[in-house]
Design a protein around this motif. Structure first.
Motif, PDB file in Angstrom:
ATOM      1  N   VAL A 139       0.854  -1.186   0.000  1.00 27.89           N
ATOM      2  CA  VAL A 139       0.000   0.000   0.000  1.00 27.89           C
ATOM      3  C   VAL A 139       0.891   1.237   0.000  1.00 27.89           C
ATOM      4  CG1 VAL A 139      -1.806  -1.244   1.238  1.00 27.89           C
ATOM      5  CG2 VAL A 139      -0.156   0.115   2.532  1.00 27.89           C
ATOM      6  N   LEU A 140       0.290   2.389  -0.047  1.00 34.16           N
ATOM      7  CA  LEU A 140       1.049   3.634  -0.002  1.00 34.16           C
ATOM      8  C   LEU A 140       1.678   3.770   1.379  1.00 34.16           C
ATOM      9  CD1 LEU A 140      -1.626   5.889  -1.756  1.00 34.16           C
ATOM     10  CD2 LEU A 140       0.397   4.865  -2.800  1.00 34.16           C
ATOM     11  N   HIS A 141       2.994   3.734   1.446  1.00 39.61           N
ATOM     12  CA  HIS A 141       3.667   3.645   2.749  1.00 39.61           C
ATOM     13  C   HIS A 141       4.770   4.690   2.926  1.00 39.61           C
ATOM     14  CE1 HIS A 141       5.803   0.985  -0.086  1.00 39.61           C
ATOM     15  NE2 HIS A 141       6.904   1.366   0.556  1.00 39.61           N
ATOM     16  N   ASP A 142       4.686   5.832   2.244  1.00 39.17           N
ATOM     17  CA  ASP A 142       5.655   6.910   2.461  1.00 39.17           C
ATOM     18  C   ASP A 142       5.634   7.332   3.929  1.00 39.17           C
ATOM     19  OD1 ASP A 142       6.029   7.725  -0.633  1.00 39.17           O
ATOM     20  OD2 ASP A 142       3.911   7.365  -0.182  1.00 39.17           O
ATOM     21  N   TRP A 143       6.776   7.711   4.461  1.00 36.60           N
ATOM     22  CA  TRP A 143       6.877   8.049   5.878  1.00 36.60           C
ATOM     23  C   TRP A 143       5.950   9.188   6.267  1.00 36.60           C
ATOM     24  CZ3 TRP A 143       8.096  12.897   7.522  1.00 36.60           C
ATOM     25  CH2 TRP A 143       8.710  13.753   6.591  1.00 36.60           C
ATOM     26  N   TRP A 144       5.814  10.171   5.352  1.00 37.14           N
ATOM     27  CA  TRP A 144       5.007  11.336   5.672  1.00 37.14           C
ATOM     28  C   TRP A 144       3.526  10.973   5.799  1.00 37.14           C
ATOM     29  CZ3 TRP A 144       1.134  12.623   2.356  1.00 37.14           C
ATOM     30  CH2 TRP A 144       1.234  12.180   1.029  1.00 37.14           C
ATOM     31  N   ARG A 145       3.104   9.919   5.131  1.00 34.83           N
ATOM     32  CA  ARG A 145       1.704   9.499   5.228  1.00 34.83           C
ATOM     33  C   ARG A 145       1.391   9.026   6.649  1.00 34.83           C
ATOM     34  NH1 ARG A 145      -0.788   8.979   0.247  1.00 34.83           N
ATOM     35  NH2 ARG A 145       0.633   9.117  -1.522  1.00 34.83           N
ATOM     36  N   TYR A 146       2.325   8.305   7.268  1.00 34.57           N
ATOM     37  CA  TYR A 146       2.097   7.842   8.634  1.00 34.57           C
ATOM     38  C   TYR A 146       2.129   9.008   9.620  1.00 34.57           C
ATOM     39  CZ  TYR A 146       2.400   3.065   6.987  1.00 34.57           C
ATOM     40  OH  TYR A 146       2.149   1.880   6.332  1.00 34.57           O
ATOM     41  N   LEU A 147       2.953  10.011   9.348  1.00 33.53           N
ATOM     42  CA  LEU A 147       2.981  11.188  10.208  1.00 33.53           C
ATOM     43  C   LEU A 147       1.670  11.959  10.105  1.00 33.53           C
ATOM     44  CD1 LEU A 147       4.472  13.112  12.095  1.00 33.53           C
ATOM     45  CD2 LEU A 147       5.467  14.224  10.076  1.00 33.53           C
ATOM     46  N   VAL A 148       1.230  12.205   8.879  1.00 33.74           N
ATOM     47  CA  VAL A 148      -0.041  12.906   8.672  1.00 33.74           C
ATOM     48  C   VAL A 148      -1.192  12.086   9.244  1.00 33.74           C
ATOM     49  CG1 VAL A 148      -1.673  13.742   6.932  1.00 33.74           C
ATOM     50  CG2 VAL A 148       0.773  14.161   6.648  1.00 33.74           C
ATOM     51  N   GLY A 149      -1.148  10.769   9.009  1.00 32.57           N
ATOM     52  CA  GLY A 149      -2.196   9.900   9.516  1.00 32.57           C
ATOM     53  C   GLY A 149      -2.294   9.934  11.028  1.00 32.57           C
ATOM     54  N   LEU A 150      -1.145   9.924  11.709  1.00 33.35           N
ATOM     55  CA  LEU A 150      -1.140   9.970  13.174  1.00 33.35           C
ATOM     56  C   LEU A 150      -1.725  11.281  13.676  1.00 33.35           C
ATOM     57  CD1 LEU A 150      -0.340   8.560  15.786  1.00 33.35           C
ATOM     58  CD2 LEU A 150       1.940   9.565  15.559  1.00 33.35           C
ATOM     59  N   ILE A 151      -1.394  12.379  12.995  1.00 33.88           N
ATOM     60  CA  ILE A 151      -1.947  13.688  13.380  1.00 33.88           C
ATOM     61  C   ILE A 151      -3.467  13.684  13.231  1.00 33.88           C
ATOM     62  CG2 ILE A 151      -2.038  16.131  12.752  1.00 33.88           C
ATOM     63  CD1 ILE A 151       0.931  15.898  11.976  1.00 33.88           C
ATOM     64  N   ILE A 152      -3.962  13.119  12.135  1.00 39.17           N
ATOM     65  CA  ILE A 152      -5.409  13.051  11.910  1.00 39.17           C
ATOM     66  C   ILE A 152      -6.085  12.223  13.004  1.00 39.17           C
ATOM     67  CG2 ILE A 152      -7.205  12.151  10.369  1.00 39.17           C
ATOM     68  CD1 ILE A 152      -5.381  12.867   8.020  1.00 39.17           C
ATOM     69  N   VAL A 153      -5.457  11.113  13.381  1.00 35.52           N
ATOM     70  CA  VAL A 153      -6.023  10.261  14.433  1.00 35.52           C
ATOM     71  C   VAL A 153      -6.071  11.011  15.764  1.00 35.52           C
ATOM     72  CG1 VAL A 153      -5.661   8.182  15.811  1.00 35.52           C
ATOM     73  CG2 VAL A 153      -5.352   8.099  13.334  1.00 35.52           C
ATOM     74  N   ILE A 154      -5.006  11.722  16.096  1.00 35.38           N
ATOM     75  CA  ILE A 154      -4.977  12.503  17.341  1.00 35.38           C
ATOM     76  C   ILE A 154      -6.078  13.561  17.332  1.00 35.38           C
ATOM     77  CG2 ILE A 154      -3.633  14.158  18.690  1.00 35.38           C
ATOM     78  CD1 ILE A 154      -1.116  12.613  17.813  1.00 35.38           C
ATOM     79  N   ILE A 155      -6.255  14.232  16.197  1.00 36.71           N
ATOM     80  CA  ILE A 155      -7.325  15.230  16.080  1.00 36.71           C
ATOM     81  C   ILE A 155      -8.683  14.572  16.283  1.00 36.71           C
ATOM     82  CG2 ILE A 155      -8.506  16.789  14.470  1.00 36.71           C
ATOM     83  CD1 ILE A 155      -5.761  17.396  13.229  1.00 36.71           C
ATOM     84  N   GLY A 156      -8.858  13.371  15.703  1.00 33.51           N
ATOM     85  CA  GLY A 156     -10.111  12.650  15.870  1.00 33.51           C
ATOM     86  C   GLY A 156     -10.401  12.328  17.325  1.00 33.51           C
ATOM     87  N   VAL A 157      -9.379  11.879  18.048  1.00 35.93           N
ATOM     88  CA  VAL A 157      -9.556  11.547  19.469  1.00 35.93           C
ATOM     89  C   VAL A 157      -9.905  12.801  20.269  1.00 35.93           C
ATOM     90  CG1 VAL A 157      -8.389  10.718  21.546  1.00 35.93           C
ATOM     91  CG2 VAL A 157      -8.050   9.532  19.376  1.00 35.93           C
ATOM     92  N   VAL A 158      -9.234  13.909  19.974  1.00 34.37           N
ATOM     93  CA  VAL A 158      -9.510  15.171  20.676  1.00 34.37           C
ATOM     94  C   VAL A 158     -10.948  15.621  20.425  1.00 34.37           C
ATOM     95  CG1 VAL A 158      -8.922  17.620  20.803  1.00 34.37           C
ATOM     96  CG2 VAL A 158      -7.107  15.908  20.693  1.00 34.37           C
ATOM     97  N   ILE A 159     -11.401  15.511  19.178  1.00 34.12           N
ATOM     98  CA  ILE A 159     -12.789  15.861  18.859  1.00 34.12           C
ATOM     99  C   ILE A 159     -13.749  14.957  19.635  1.00 34.12           C
ATOM    100  CG2 ILE A 159     -14.539  15.845  17.021  1.00 34.12           C
ATOM    101  CD1 ILE A 159     -12.330  16.704  15.085  1.00 34.12           C
ATOM    102  N   GLY A 160     -13.409  13.683  19.709  1.00 34.79           N
ATOM    103  CA  GLY A 160     -14.256  12.744  20.439  1.00 34.79           C
ATOM    104  C   GLY A 160     -14.309  13.015  21.930  1.00 34.79           C
ATOM    105  N   GLN A 161     -13.304  13.707  22.464  1.00 30.79           N
ATOM    106  CA  GLN A 161     -13.265  14.021  23.892  1.00 30.79           C
ATOM    107  C   GLN A 161     -14.070  15.257  24.257  1.00 30.79           C
ATOM    108  OE1 GLN A 161      -9.023  14.305  24.556  1.00 30.79           O
ATOM    109  NE2 GLN A 161      -8.895  12.187  25.308  1.00 30.79           N
ATOM    110  N   ILE A 162     -14.496  16.020  23.259  1.00 34.31           N
ATOM    111  CA  ILE A 162     -15.189  17.278  23.526  1.00 34.31           C
ATOM    112  C   ILE A 162     -16.467  17.077  24.349  1.00 34.31           C
ATOM    113  CG2 ILE A 162     -16.449  19.187  22.437  1.00 34.31           C
ATOM    114  CD1 ILE A 162     -14.350  19.164  20.217  1.00 34.31           C
ATOM    115  N   PRO A 163     -17.346  16.114  24.007  1.00 34.48           N
ATOM    116  CA  PRO A 163     -18.549  15.928  24.839  1.00 34.48           C
ATOM    117  C   PRO A 163     -18.220  15.621  26.299  1.00 34.48           C
ATOM    118  CG  PRO A 163     -18.805  14.792  22.741  1.00 34.48           C
ATOM    119  CD  PRO A 163     -17.376  15.232  22.814  1.00 34.48           C
ATOM    120  N   PHE A 164     -17.214  14.770  26.551  1.00 33.28           N
ATOM    121  CA  PHE A 164     -16.819  14.449  27.920  1.00 33.28           C
ATOM    122  C   PHE A 164     -16.311  15.696  28.639  1.00 33.28           C
ATOM    123  CE2 PHE A 164     -13.393  13.306  30.897  1.00 33.28           C
ATOM    124  CZ  PHE A 164     -14.090  12.494  31.784  1.00 33.28           C
TER     125      PHE A 164
END
Length: 324
Positions: free
Chosen positions: A9-34
């Motif tokens: 699959v597409l496995h450039d290093w920058w994709r995993y960095l961007v992907g991790l940032i997106i996941v962290i943003i997702g978790v932070v958004i999910g924490q807003i109701p709490f």
């Protein structure tokens, strides 16, 4: 090979960095109701925000509402991981889960039932040996609500952690460093370190981190030896689900309307809390699974190289997402 298939699959290093940032943003958004609910409750009680530590925040809300809102962020995080895999790496859920032709749910259910029954049995045994340390906490209606929340959301929470650490990051780091032991160690350390804010650490001391990091190693070894996430997904789901339903304490992250409440007052992480699971129970479980599933060549599977297959053996995915 579970890690090596990430070369497909597409496995450039920058994709995993961007992907991790997106996941962290997702978790932070999910924490807003709490966060909103906790701040609102604190305001109602006249609490100062600067006085809210982890334990205080977990005790402000009704336990079922607290559990629902706390687990919601992990559910959003899971969606983020699968979104990133699909649209940033052109990777299917099956491909992120296993190296087998299809996801082996028999593996998931075997270890889920095995560890669920064993861990529940250990809790009941401790209750019989030390009944003074427990109080019956069962109330039918709150427990039924807990059951529904836990059965739906706890597997999403544990799946998020497995897909992120033993899946996405294990594969990403593996194809970058081209070996297996580095992603195993790094993901285990990160997984354990993220539990440092848990109220258990404050109560039991930093020695409990050996348990968290050791659990990460255990799940990572399970994933590498079995060439897939199915066993890790099943074990982690059973561990957290049965714990949430069976026993709670005022100093744990999961404060629930469980069957029992632990009244003991541990002051430091000792042999039973840390060393028994990591150095006795987990190795025995790995041995049992190795016999059941015929694991061999431990050295190569845990410490071997991760090499890209020959170009003729797989399709190269270009940055555009097209296949050649």
């Amino acid at each position: 090979m579970y890690i090596a298939q990430a070369f497909n699959v597409l496995h450039d290093w920058w994709r995993y960095l961007v992907g991790l940032i997106i996941v962290i943003i997702g978790v932070v958004i999910g924490q807003i109701p709490f966060t909103i609910a906790v701040f609102y409750k604190a305001f109602q009680n006249g609490e100062k925000l600067q006085d809210l530590d982890e334990s205080k925040m977990l005790s402000l809300l009704e336990p079922n509402l607290n559990l629902f809102l706390m687990l919601l962020s992990f559910a959003v995080g899971l969606v983020a991981v699968l979104f990133v895999a699909k649209f940033l790496h052109n990777q299917s859920i099956k491909h992120l889960t296993t190296s087998r032709p299809k996801i082996d749910w028999n593996r998931f259910w075997f270890v889920f039932i095995f560890w669920g029954a064993l861990s529940s049995g250990l809790v009941l045994l401790d209750y019989m040996l030390s009944p003074e340390d427990y109080v019956l906490n069962f109330k039918l209606v709150p427990f039924l609500i807990l059951f529904i929340i836990a059965v739906i959301l706890v597997p999403l929470q544990t799946s998020f952690e497995e897909y992120l650490f033993r899946g996405y990051l294990m594969q990403g780091i593996g194809v970058l460093v081209k070996n297996k032991w580095v992603p195993l160690i790094i993901t285990s350390l990160i997984f354990g370190s993220l539990h440092i804010a848990n109220p258990e650490v404050e109560k039991l001391g930093y020695g409990i981190m050996v348990y968290y990091i050791g659990t990460g190693l255990f799940l990572g070894i399970m994933t590498l030896m079995d060439e897939g996430l199915e066993l890790a997904l099943g074990f982690h789901a059973a561990n957290n689900l049965f714990t949430a339903l069976l026993v709670t304490a005022d100093w744990t992250a999961f404060q629930t309307h469980s069957v029992f409440k632990d009244l003991s007052d541990p002051t430091s992480a000792g042999f039973i809390d840390v060393f028994m699971p990591v150095f006795v129970v987990f190795p025995i479980i790995l041995f049992i699974l190795s016999k059941k599933y015929g694991w061999t060549n431990w050295k190569d599977k845990l410490f071997g190289r991760v090499e890209a297959p020959p170009v003729d053996d797989y399709k190269i995915l270009e940055d555009t997402g097209s296949q050649e």
